[in-house]
Write a protein that holds these residues in place. Sequence first.
Motif, mmCIF file in Angstrom:
data_model
loop_
_atom_site.group_PDB
_atom_site.id
_atom_site.type_symbol
_atom_site.label_atom_id
_atom_site.label_comp_id
_atom_site.label_asym_id
_atom_site.label_seq_id
_atom_site.Cartn_x
_atom_site.Cartn_y
_atom_site.Cartn_z
ATOM 1 N N VAL A 134 32.371 14.192 22.993
ATOM 2 C CA VAL A 134 31.185 13.364 23.197
ATOM 3 C C VAL A 134 29.967 14.194 22.791
ATOM 4 N N VAL A 135 29.240 13.697 21.791
ATOM 5 C CA VAL A 135 28.013 14.372 21.353
ATOM 6 C C VAL A 135 26.824 13.638 21.960
ATOM 7 N N VAL A 136 25.948 14.368 22.610
ATOM 8 C CA VAL A 136 24.692 13.780 23.069
ATOM 9 C C VAL A 136 23.584 14.415 22.238
ATOM 10 N N ASP A 137 22.963 13.601 21.399
ATOM 11 C CA ASP A 137 21.916 14.091 20.506
ATOM 12 C C ASP A 137 20.577 13.989 21.248
ATOM 13 N N GLU A 138 20.028 15.154 21.574
ATOM 14 C CA GLU A 138 18.780 15.194 22.349
ATOM 15 C C GLU A 138 17.596 15.630 21.469
ATOM 16 N N ALA A 139 17.538 15.087 20.258
ATOM 17 C CA ALA A 139 16.461 15.478 19.329
ATOM 18 C C ALA A 139 15.074 15.238 19.927
ATOM 19 N N TYR A 140 14.963 14.226 20.797
ATOM 20 C CA TYR A 140 13.645 13.890 21.378
ATOM 21 C C TYR A 140 13.557 14.239 22.857
ATOM 22 N N ALA A 141 14.461 15.088 23.343
ATOM 23 C CA ALA A 141 14.517 15.385 24.788
ATOM 24 C C ALA A 141 13.175 15.874 25.328
ATOM 25 N N VAL A 180 29.186 18.054 23.627
ATOM 26 C CA VAL A 180 28.386 18.834 22.680
ATOM 27 C C VAL A 180 26.966 18.264 22.703
ATOM 28 N N VAL A 181 25.975 19.128 22.830
ATOM 29 C CA VAL A 181 24.584 18.678 22.884
ATOM 30 C C VAL A 181 23.868 19.152 21.621
ATOM 31 N N PHE A 182 23.080 18.260 21.019
ATOM 32 C CA PHE A 182 22.266 18.642 19.852
ATOM 33 C C PHE A 182 20.804 18.744 20.256
ATOM 34 N N TYR A 206 20.183 22.972 16.561
ATOM 35 C CA TYR A 206 21.375 23.657 17.059
ATOM 36 C C TYR A 206 22.237 22.722 17.893
ATOM 37 N N LEU A 207 23.454 23.192 18.144
ATOM 38 C CA LEU A 207 24.309 22.502 19.106
ATOM 39 C C LEU A 207 24.677 23.487 20.198
#
Length: 371
Positions: free
Chosen positions: A196-203, A225-227, A243-244
């Motif tokens: 499971v990838v959680v893309d946090e580009a705007y976190a 996996v976090v981006f 990064y991840l």
Amino acid sequence: MAPTQPPLDTLVPPYIRKIEAYVPSKPDDVLRSMYHTSSLVRMNNNENVIGPPQKSIEAIMNFTPERAAIYPNGDSYHLRHRLSEVFRHPACSFLIGNGANEVITFVIKTFCQKGDNIITTDKTFAVYEWAAGFSGVEARLVPLKDHAFDEEAMIGAIDGRTKVIFICNPNNPTGTYWSEARLRSFLRRVDGRQIVVVDEAYAEFVDQPDYPEGMNLISEFPNLVVFRTFSKMYGLAALRIGYLAGNRNLVDIIRRTCIVYSVNTLAQEAALGALADDGSHIRRTRELVRASKEFLISELDRMNLPWIAGEGNFVVIRLPVSDTLVYRRLMAKGYMVRTMTGFRFPNHIRVTLHDLPVMEGFVQALRSSIA
Ligand SMILES: Cc1ncc(COP(=O)(O)O)c(C=O)c1O
């Protein structure tokens, strides 16, 4: 005699043959002369209008040109160690890439082979789907529900060949996010069977108490996996660094797909500068985004234009006319937005939030462009 043409239909795999290459926008000077405008405000890529934090600026200024001759550190050693201090995970839990875009391809290359599939949604960041496409992997696109990722439907789309599930949190372009409870419940239901990838580009734009930092969950969920990226909040989009993060065993495997030296020295040092910021850069940016969003939304209401806005430095607007027509009219007035028809939002545009004087000019330009 002319050299023989390569037999492209036999050399090129069918999944590459059917792909249409992404056409990037032209450089500003070319666009200005095409649209006969002396100025151009880019509101199409969700960049930070404030620019990079002060400490990143200093790092860039301190980079002496002679160093351009030397290869960068091959695994961003100092940056990974700094991330390790910030997030309290071992340095080997982090893998740095040439933007978050590159780490998306790492994950697909690592886990997917022919016949496998990934799951994401139909209205999200398009690179998950594109990277699957050029890797010969099926992208299953589950429709959004109330503009948000629909966990029930995503679970329903999983089969024996599903390898990776991409969740964009908060979602680009709808701004919706899963709360910590929702993300945890989803991860429990997946139960380690898929990545499971959680893309946090705007976190860093999110200021909500129930927003989960995926980074805090990677020890608990070894398939997570976090981006993250330095392109958005930290204003380093031109330097290409993201990064991840994940469980060390998982990241050890993903690392096998990296091509060394894709992350340049200037980017590594500017990113280190960004992490040294005292929080004022994030506070200033959030305040600008909050004020501009409030202004834009109230103006859109006055114009009777439906909008979609949540977390992040962007707003989606539904137009009463063609988005490409409005794009051209706005370009002639010096504003570049993202048309959304190609991203399954027919006749919508996505607009990056700038400071109030720019937003005031934009609103005026939009009003005359839809008249
Ligand atoms: C959700 C999301 N993920 C990843 C990226 C890619 O970021 P980068 O510039 O680090 O490649 C973007 C950029 O627009 C994005 O919106």
